[in-house]
Design a protein around this motif. Structure first.
Motif, mmCIF file in Angstrom:
data_model
loop_
_atom_site.group_PDB
_atom_site.id
_atom_site.type_symbol
_atom_site.label_atom_id
_atom_site.label_comp_id
_atom_site.label_asym_id
_atom_site.label_seq_id
_atom_site.Cartn_x
_atom_site.Cartn_y
_atom_site.Cartn_z
ATOM 1 N N LYS A 5 0.810 -1.215 0.000
ATOM 2 C CA LYS A 5 0.000 0.000 0.000
ATOM 3 C C LYS A 5 0.849 1.274 0.000
ATOM 4 C CE LYS A 5 -4.254 -1.900 1.987
ATOM 5 N NZ LYS A 5 -5.242 -1.803 3.045
ATOM 6 N N TYR A 8 1.320 3.617 -3.177
ATOM 7 C CA TYR A 8 0.357 4.623 -3.635
ATOM 8 C C TYR A 8 0.611 5.975 -2.973
ATOM 9 C CZ TYR A 8 -1.731 0.476 -5.504
ATOM 10 O OH TYR A 8 -1.917 -0.695 -6.195
ATOM 11 N N ASP A 45 -14.423 6.767 -1.541
ATOM 12 C CA ASP A 45 -13.987 5.752 -0.582
ATOM 13 C C ASP A 45 -14.793 5.822 0.712
ATOM 14 O OD1 ASP A 45 -12.153 4.484 -2.125
ATOM 15 O OD2 ASP A 45 -10.374 5.369 -1.198
ATOM 16 N N GLU A 60 -4.744 4.923 3.220
ATOM 17 C CA GLU A 60 -4.764 4.032 2.060
ATOM 18 C C GLU A 60 -5.075 4.927 0.874
ATOM 19 O OE1 GLU A 60 -5.335 2.329 -0.931
ATOM 20 O OE2 GLU A 60 -7.361 1.796 -0.291
ATOM 21 N N SER A 62 -4.672 4.732 -2.437
ATOM 22 C CA SER A 62 -4.720 4.256 -3.819
ATOM 23 C C SER A 62 -5.733 5.041 -4.659
ATOM 24 C CB SER A 62 -5.030 2.757 -3.855
ATOM 25 O OG SER A 62 -6.296 2.477 -3.284
ATOM 26 N N SER A 63 -6.924 5.281 -4.131
ATOM 27 C CA SER A 63 -7.953 5.993 -4.908
ATOM 28 C C SER A 63 -7.503 7.409 -5.255
ATOM 29 C CB SER A 63 -9.270 6.047 -4.116
ATOM 30 O OG SER A 63 -9.814 4.765 -3.964
ATOM 31 N N LYS A 95 -12.184 0.232 -9.236
ATOM 32 C CA LYS A 95 -11.643 -0.308 -7.982
ATOM 33 C C LYS A 95 -12.714 -0.961 -7.111
ATOM 34 C CE LYS A 95 -9.561 1.188 -3.620
ATOM 35 N NZ LYS A 95 -9.101 2.330 -2.816
ATOM 36 N N TYR A 101 -9.356 -2.353 -2.809
ATOM 37 C CA TYR A 101 -7.915 -2.529 -2.990
ATOM 38 C C TYR A 101 -7.531 -4.004 -2.932
ATOM 39 C CZ TYR A 101 -2.949 -2.557 -2.364
ATOM 40 O OH TYR A 101 -1.617 -2.834 -2.526
#
Length: 306
Positions: A5, A8, A45, A60, A62-63, A95, A101
């Protein structure tokens, strides 16, 4: 997947040097576009966590990284609603629809880009001319003159006339944040030093694209049946423009090495890079859109598990 993770967070931060270059050329409109995408991704998210009745996972990123990268792939004159729609497709379809994720089979940024490219091609493939410290309007940009990118010249069988300095610094009409090749290379070195990316996949991908372009360039005077030792200078120029333009280098560094979609063995990763190179050039040569790397990524992702 938990240990991956952190990539990202680094990808998110590596978007800022590219954003800084875009601000120099287009002004703070690009910053507002990127902020709109990142905020939309974060809200998506949080909404998904609420619907699933789970706690929102902090740190987190990633988005937010996917949305940031998506926006950099678009022109500085793109409308805010296009950015929002692309971000929704990136996060909610690319996603979260597959479980969030670690579960998505397709790169979410490629999903978002394909969505906006097919839905609003007139906005995605028309670009303002970059001018240092000449800011675009923050709101309505209907008065801004838009032009085709050098990739359009390539698609029509021509040869662009950009000098090397403009090509390396990204000082030509194109997507707002993926034309500065020197900055992308610096980001690649940082990510590699942090062990966030493996260089063999981007290298194999770029070499495959370069070989195809050299032996079968889409140049009017050079046919695929011409001997490879003829028109060498033109072939090398085509390699320079094809690899240097249209997001191929950006995709090689920021998209191809995603740990979720990347095959797990070294041999499979090499095959993955070769297939991506072949599909990218096929989409460029025969596709409807001048930028083919995101469409190629979606196509190869469908078989990367094999």
């Amino acid at each position: 997947m938990q240990q991956n993770k952190g990539i990202y967070t680094d990808l998110f931060y590596m978007c800022f040097p590219l954003l800084a270059m875009a601000i120099m050329f287009y002004g703070f409109r690009v910053a507002l576009l990127c902020a709109t995408a990142v905020i939309t991704a974060n809200l998506c998210d949080r909404l998904v966590a609420l619907l699933r009745r789970t706690s929102y996972t902090k740190h987190e990123w990633s988005s937010e990284a996917f949305a940031f990268m998506l926006t950099l792939l678009m022109p500085a004159t793109v409308s805010y609603y296009v950015v929002i729609a692309g971000t929704l497709a990136t996060v909610m379809i690319g996603k979260e629809a597959f479980g969030g994720y670690g579960a998505y089979p397709f790169h979410p940024t490629a999903v978002g880009y394909a969505t906006v490219a097919v839905s609003w091609p007139n906005q995605v493939f028309q670009y303002p001319e970059p001018v240092l410290f000449n800011a675009l309007p923050l709101g309505d940009v209907s008065s801004v003159t838009l032009v085709e990118s050098p990739l359009h010249v390539l698609k029509t069988g021509g040869l662009p006339t950009l000098d090397n300095t403009k090509l390396l610094l990204g000082n030509y009409a194109g997507p707002m944040g993926i034309t500065a090749l020197l900055v992308i290379l610096a980001c690649a070195l940082f990510l590699w030093n942090r062990k966030r990316i493996q260089l063999h996949v981007p290298v194999v991908f770029l070499l495959t694209c370069a070989v195809i372009v050299f032996f079968a360039p889409r140049l009017g005077d050079v046919t695929p049946f011409s001997m490879p030792w003829t028109h060498v200078a033109d072939r090398l120029n085509m390699v320079k423009y094809e690899i240097g333009g249209g997001g191929i280098l950006f995709a090689a560094v920021f998209l191809l090495t995603d740990p979720v979609i990347l095959p797990k063995t070294r041999a499979a990763q090499v095959v993955y890079g070769v297939l991506l190179g072949i599909m990218t050039m096929m989409f460029r040569y025969y596709g409807n859109y001048e930028t083919g790397v995101c469409f190629a990524l979606l196509a190869v992702n469908s078989i990367s598990g094999w």
